[in-house]
Design a protein around this motif. Structure first.
Motif, short mmCIF file in Angstrom:
data_model
loop_
_atom_site.label_atom_id
_atom_site.label_comp_id
_atom_site.label_asym_id
_atom_site.label_seq_id
_atom_site.Cartn_x
_atom_site.Cartn_y
_atom_site.Cartn_z
N ASN A 101 0.84 -1.21 0.00
CA ASN A 101 0.00 0.00 0.00
C ASN A 101 0.87 1.25 0.00
N ALA A 102 1.88 1.26 0.87
CA ALA A 102 2.76 2.44 0.96
C ALA A 102 3.48 2.68 -0.37
N GLN A 103 3.89 1.62 -1.04
CA GLN A 103 4.57 1.77 -2.33
C GLN A 103 3.62 2.32 -3.39
N LYS A 104 2.40 1.81 -3.43
CA LYS A 104 1.42 2.31 -4.40
C LYS A 104 1.11 3.78 -4.15
N LEU A 105 0.90 4.12 -2.88
CA LEU A 105 0.61 5.50 -2.50
C LEU A 105 1.80 6.40 -2.84
N ALA A 106 3.00 5.94 -2.54
CA ALA A 106 4.20 6.75 -2.82
C ALA A 106 4.38 6.99 -4.31
N ARG A 107 4.15 5.99 -5.11
CA ARG A 107 4.27 6.18 -6.56
C ARG A 107 3.27 7.21 -7.07
N ALA A 108 2.03 7.14 -6.57
CA ALA A 108 1.00 8.08 -7.00
C ALA A 108 1.35 9.51 -6.56
N LEU A 109 1.78 9.66 -5.31
CA LEU A 109 2.12 11.00 -4.82
C LEU A 109 3.36 11.55 -5.53
N THR A 110 4.29 10.68 -5.87
CA THR A 110 5.46 11.11 -6.63
C THR A 110 5.04 11.60 -8.01
N SER A 111 4.09 10.93 -8.63
CA SER A 111 3.59 11.39 -9.94
C SER A 111 2.99 12.78 -9.84
N ILE A 112 2.24 13.04 -8.76
CA ILE A 112 1.68 14.37 -8.57
C ILE A 112 2.82 15.38 -8.39
N SER A 113 3.76 15.07 -7.52
CA SER A 113 4.88 15.97 -7.25
C SER A 113 5.64 16.32 -8.53
N LEU A 114 5.92 15.32 -9.34
CA LEU A 114 6.65 15.56 -10.59
C LEU A 114 5.81 16.37 -11.58
N THR A 115 4.51 16.15 -11.58
CA THR A 115 3.63 16.87 -12.51
C THR A 115 3.51 18.35 -12.15
N ILE A 116 3.40 18.63 -10.85
CA ILE A 116 3.23 20.04 -10.43
C ILE A 116 4.57 20.72 -10.14
N HIS A 117 5.66 19.97 -10.24
CA HIS A 117 7.01 20.50 -10.01
C HIS A 117 7.16 21.09 -8.61
N LYS A 118 6.57 20.38 -7.63
CA LYS A 118 6.68 20.81 -6.23
C LYS A 118 6.87 19.58 -5.36
N ASP A 119 7.71 19.72 -4.34
CA ASP A 119 7.85 18.65 -3.36
C ASP A 119 6.59 18.62 -2.50
N LEU A 120 6.19 17.42 -2.10
CA LEU A 120 5.05 17.27 -1.22
C LEU A 120 5.57 17.00 0.19
N LYS A 121 5.01 17.70 1.17
CA LYS A 121 5.41 17.50 2.57
C LYS A 121 4.31 16.71 3.28
N LEU A 122 4.63 15.47 3.61
CA LEU A 122 3.67 14.64 4.33
C LEU A 122 3.59 15.07 5.79
N THR A 123 2.38 15.22 6.28
CA THR A 123 2.19 15.55 7.68
C THR A 123 1.66 14.35 8.46
N SER A 124 1.14 13.37 7.74
CA SER A 124 0.67 12.15 8.38
C SER A 124 0.65 11.03 7.35
N GLY A 125 1.19 9.90 7.74
CA GLY A 125 1.19 8.72 6.88
C GLY A 125 0.67 7.55 7.68
N TYR A 126 1.51 6.54 7.84
CA TYR A 126 1.14 5.35 8.62
C TYR A 126 0.92 5.73 10.07
N ARG A 127 -0.23 5.28 10.61
CA ARG A 127 -0.53 5.51 12.02
C ARG A 127 -0.89 4.18 12.69
#
Length: 146
Positions: A35-61
């Motif tokens: 799950n974490a790998q799938k989520l990370a790949r998707a968020l990386t695609s967003i980050s690369l598309t918008i040319h901005k780093d994403l700052k996670l404030t909450s992930g696995y709990r």
């Protein structure tokens, strides 16, 4: 050097390093890591598309942390399948709203930004409503009266 999505997997497991021992103290299962790998790949695609780093404030709990954070008992954060991303300017929320097809292609769903002021909640599993942009509960958004 790690690929960007591999670094993001670590961020999901440790909430961007805030809890460096979380994955050691509460080891994720193979399904949670997938799950974490799938989520990370998707968020990386967003980050690369918008040319901005994403700052996670909450992930696995882990369950106790999820309860402390006010998370729902069945939160996808418990399964490494959701992440909250800081968005103080609402740039990300506004951008994603116009990219529903892209979000679908990535296999992501997002909480209605009215309910998450200052951050964006993404998850890799659909909500009960099946809506790409969903309300996390039936009550009004924070700060709004019914």
């Amino acid at each position: 050097m790690n690929d960007a999505w591999e670094v993001l997997v670590e961020d999901i497991l440790t909430t961007s390093g805030k809890y460096p021992r979380r994955a050691v103290e509460y080891p994720p299962t193979a399904d949670m890591l997938a799950n974490a790998q799938k989520l990370a790949r998707a968020l990386t695609s967003i980050s690369l598309t918008i040319h901005k780093d994403l700052k996670l404030t909450s992930g696995y709990r882990p369950p106790a942390e999820n309860k402390k954070a006010g998370g729902a008992p069945g939160s996808w954060h418990l399964k490494c399948a959701a992440a909250d991303v800081s968005d103080p300017t609402l740039f990300l929320a506004k951008w994603v709203r116009g990219e529903e097809k892209f979000l679908g292609h990535l296999g992501l769903w997002m909480e209605d930004p009215d309910y998450t002021p200052g951050w964006v909640h993404f998850q890799i599993f659909p909500p009960a409503s099946m809506s790409r942009f969903f309300k996390p509960h039936s009550g009004p958004p924070p700060g709004k009266k019914k």
